[in-house]
Design a protein around this motif. Sequence first.
Motif, PDB file in Angstrom:
ATOM      1  N   CYS A  53      51.748  29.955  30.838  1.00 32.85           N
ATOM      2  CA  CYS A  53      50.685  29.847  31.591  1.00 32.85           C
ATOM      3  C   CYS A  53      49.792  28.111  31.027  1.00 32.85           C
ATOM      4  N   MET A  54      49.574  27.621  32.023  1.00 32.07           N
ATOM      5  CA  MET A  54      48.683  26.243  31.550  1.00 32.07           C
ATOM      6  C   MET A  54      47.195  26.032  33.194  1.00 32.07           C
ATOM      7  N   VAL A  55      45.921  26.388  32.304  1.00 31.20           N
ATOM      8  CA  VAL A  55      45.449  26.891  32.949  1.00 31.20           C
ATOM      9  C   VAL A  55      44.480  25.383  33.189  1.00 31.20           C
ATOM     10  N   SER A  56      43.862  25.337  34.358  1.00 33.14           N
ATOM     11  CA  SER A  56      42.835  24.393  34.277  1.00 33.14           C
ATOM     12  C   SER A  56      41.498  24.649  35.121  1.00 33.14           C
ATOM     13  N   ALA A  57      41.050  23.456  34.852  1.00 36.40           N
ATOM     14  CA  ALA A  57      39.749  22.668  35.570  1.00 36.40           C
ATOM     15  C   ALA A  57      39.906  23.317  37.269  1.00 36.40           C
ATOM     16  N   LEU A  58      40.831  23.586  38.101  1.00 35.95           N
ATOM     17  CA  LEU A  58      41.661  23.112  39.396  1.00 35.95           C
ATOM     18  C   LEU A  58      40.970  24.904  39.615  1.00 35.95           C
ATOM     19  N   HIS A  59      41.153  26.497  38.515  1.00 35.49           N
ATOM     20  CA  HIS A  59      41.695  27.359  39.690  1.00 35.49           C
ATOM     21  C   HIS A  59      40.110  27.739  38.955  1.00 35.49           C
ATOM     22  N   SER A  60      39.652  28.519  40.710  1.00 34.28           N
ATOM     23  CA  SER A  60      38.645  29.537  40.301  1.00 34.28           C
ATOM     24  C   SER A  60      38.839  30.430  39.785  1.00 34.28           C
ATOM     25  N   LYS A  61      37.901  31.094  39.249  1.00 34.23           N
ATOM     26  CA  LYS A  61      38.266  32.604  38.549  1.00 34.23           C
ATOM     27  C   LYS A  61      38.399  33.849  39.286  1.00 34.23           C
ATOM     28  N   GLU A  62      38.702  33.735  40.819  1.00 33.57           N
ATOM     29  CA  GLU A  62      39.202  35.745  41.135  1.00 33.57           C
ATOM     30  C   GLU A  62      41.211  34.478  41.862  1.00 33.57           C
ATOM     31  N   GLN A  63      41.324  33.377  41.924  1.00 33.07           N
ATOM     32  CA  GLN A  63      42.354  32.510  41.199  1.00 33.07           C
ATOM     33  C   GLN A  63      42.804  33.158  40.369  1.00 33.07           C
ATOM     34  N   LEU A  64      42.381  33.442  39.175  1.00 33.45           N
ATOM     35  CA  LEU A  64      42.928  33.288  37.258  1.00 33.45           C
ATOM     36  C   LEU A  64      43.010  34.715  37.231  1.00 33.45           C
ATOM     37  N   GLN A  65      42.372  35.288  38.342  1.00 32.87           N
ATOM     38  CA  GLN A  65      41.900  36.701  37.724  1.00 32.87           C
ATOM     39  C   GLN A  65      43.061  38.009  39.191  1.00 32.87           C
ATOM     40  N   LYS A  66      43.490  37.264  39.873  1.00 37.40           N
ATOM     41  CA  LYS A  66      45.193  37.406  40.715  1.00 37.40           C
ATOM     42  C   LYS A  66      45.630  37.314  40.067  1.00 37.40           C
ATOM     43  N   ALA A  67      46.332  35.963  39.404  1.00 42.02           N
ATOM     44  CA  ALA A  67      47.499  35.926  37.973  1.00 42.02           C
ATOM     45  C   ALA A  67      47.395  36.781  37.778  1.00 42.02           C
ATOM     46  N   VAL A  68      46.188  37.314  36.951  1.00 38.15           N
ATOM     47  CA  VAL A  68      46.223  38.539  35.950  1.00 38.15           C
ATOM     48  C   VAL A  68      46.582  39.515  36.209  1.00 38.15           C
ATOM     49  N   ASN A  69      46.054  40.005  37.250  1.00 37.72           N
ATOM     50  CA  ASN A  69      46.486  41.848  37.995  1.00 37.72           C
ATOM     51  C   ASN A  69      48.067  41.306  38.515  1.00 37.72           C
ATOM     52  N   ILE A  70      48.384  40.011  39.036  1.00 43.95           N
ATOM     53  CA  ILE A  70      49.300  39.723  39.212  1.00 43.95           C
ATOM     54  C   ILE A  70      50.796  40.072  37.803  1.00 43.95           C
ATOM     55  N   ILE A  71      50.416  39.444  36.901  1.00 43.42           N
ATOM     56  CA  ILE A  71      51.138  39.257  35.842  1.00 43.42           C
ATOM     57  C   ILE A  71      51.096  40.667  35.073  1.00 43.42           C
ATOM     58  N   GLN A  72      49.744  41.603  34.651  1.00 44.71           N
ATOM     59  CA  GLN A  72      49.512  42.618  34.553  1.00 44.71           C
ATOM     60  C   GLN A  72      50.411  43.641  34.878  1.00 44.71           C
ATOM     61  N   GLU A  73      50.939  43.408  36.362  1.00 44.36           N
ATOM     62  CA  GLU A  73      51.419  44.816  37.087  1.00 44.36           C
ATOM     63  C   GLU A  73      52.920  44.569  36.691  1.00 44.36           C
ATOM     64  N   THR A  74      53.431  42.946  36.887  1.00 41.06           N
ATOM     65  CA  THR A  74      55.018  43.280  36.589  1.00 41.06           C
ATOM     66  C   THR A  74      55.803  43.275  35.061  1.00 41.06           C
ATOM     67  N   ALA A  75      54.282  43.120  34.297  1.00 43.36           N
ATOM     68  CA  ALA A  75      55.160  43.175  32.639  1.00 43.36           C
ATOM     69  C   ALA A  75      54.392  44.766  32.271  1.00 43.36           C
ATOM     70  N   ILE A  76      53.811  45.362  33.575  1.00 41.97           N
ATOM     71  CA  ILE A  76      53.994  46.866  32.934  1.00 41.97           C
ATOM     72  C   ILE A  76      54.949  47.660  33.567  1.00 41.97           C
ATOM     73  N   GLU A  77      55.360  47.330  34.648  1.00 42.08           N
ATOM     74  CA  GLU A  77      57.081  47.596  34.768  1.00 42.08           C
ATOM     75  C   GLU A  77      58.239  47.218  33.950  1.00 42.08           C
ATOM     76  N   MET A  78      58.350  46.073  33.721  1.00 42.12           N
ATOM     77  CA  MET A  78      59.493  45.257  32.596  1.00 42.12           C
ATOM     78  C   MET A  78      59.229  45.738  31.310  1.00 42.12           C
ATOM     79  N   HIS A  79      58.074  46.425  31.014  1.00 38.14           N
ATOM     80  CA  HIS A  79      57.897  47.637  29.445  1.00 38.14           C
ATOM     81  C   HIS A  79      57.688  46.400  28.531  1.00 38.14           C
ATOM     82  N   ILE A  80      56.935  45.166  29.063  1.00 37.91           N
ATOM     83  CA  ILE A  80      56.048  44.124  27.906  1.00 37.91           C
ATOM     84  C   ILE A  80      54.866  44.540  27.790  1.00 37.91           C
TER      85      ILE A  80
END
Length: 394
Positions: free
Chosen positions: A361-388
Amino acid sequence: MSHLDTKISELKSQGVYRILPINEGPCEAIIHLNGRDVINLSSNNYLGFANHPRLKKAAIEAINKYGVGAGAVRTIVGNMDIHEELDQVIAKFKHEEAATVFQSGFACNAGVIQAITDEHDLIISDELNHASIIDGVRLSKASRAVYKHSDMNSLEEILKSKRDQYQEVLIITDGVFSMDGDIAKLPEIVKLAKQYRAMTYVDDAHGSGVLGHSGRGTVDHFGLHGQVDFIIGTLSKAIGVVGGYVCGSEAARQWLLHRGRPLLFSTAMMPSAAAAIIEAFKMLEESTEYTDKLWDNARFFKGKLKELGFDLGKSETPITPIIIGDEAKTMAFSRKLLERGVFVSGIVFPTVQKGMGRVRCMVSALHSKEQLQKAVNIIQETAIEMHIITKKAV
Ligand SMILES: *Cc1c(COP(=O)(O)O)cnc(C)c1O
């Protein structure tokens, strides 16, 4: 071309054949990839300069003044005043004696390493150095040795056993390692180099615009100005345009203008690129707001992922690897994230060691906190499903 067809079939049967994603607009926090909007966590556009209005304006004005092409290599008649100005802007920004701009960071490594070493010399390179360094070293007539990643005992062993057999010795390291996001042990490397009379060469592609005061790089981060002989940077990542440069002594610059082959045999950078880059350095001289935002975002994003129990390896920078391990699982994770609207590239063997697959994951100055939080949520949900990761008890 049947030999190529065979090789391509092999890639397909190994599951590593690539179809390039197509971005239909500028490089922003949200990109229009293959027809849909996704959160972009895969670009090196750290500061958001690639589509910045000030850089675009500077480029357009330069096109009106100079046209679109330099018309020749720098050593013939392609050396415009704007290229000279850019060299000086970079030297001043980096607090170094001189700088020389190349067409890309890759061209820089391909040209500089062979120009500054010969058959009486030894090059010692970190095992995780970037591909363009590896290729640059191959073009040199010098002997080679490789030390274990950031392992100072391994580096010293080579210096101890081999130093006396060569005229010059050149130690080469990335400033920030692109796959793990860890920082080179530059103070120790400089100390060993002094002790064993070796030259130092830092490729700071991922450190420039990221580390140090307002992005002055890894050398600035460690306060080592004047102590590293060759500092390579790219203008294609944090600076958002394209190009590479080497900073160092005036003598190094003079020599490269005679023996740096990409300067002699490949057309100079577009003048509009030079103008946009000059504007970018002006912005970094004026304010630390861009690098501050980058680091604020990086801390936020990495903090959230760590809380969730992800393995982020050794990262010390905005480069955020999520270590998965298994190659197929890594690629499946990356594909699933894209389906759900987050683009992070999967990186597996041979780019990294076997069993060390990761999404980066490459974070940049462009991202808003909301966008990053949304990405974290999707990463979390997917990782739980895949037993990561396992679901935490609330
Ligand atoms: C990206 C990169 C380069 C190449 O830079 P370009 O300007 O994109 O050609 C060189 N070295 C390192 C360490 C890099 O990460």
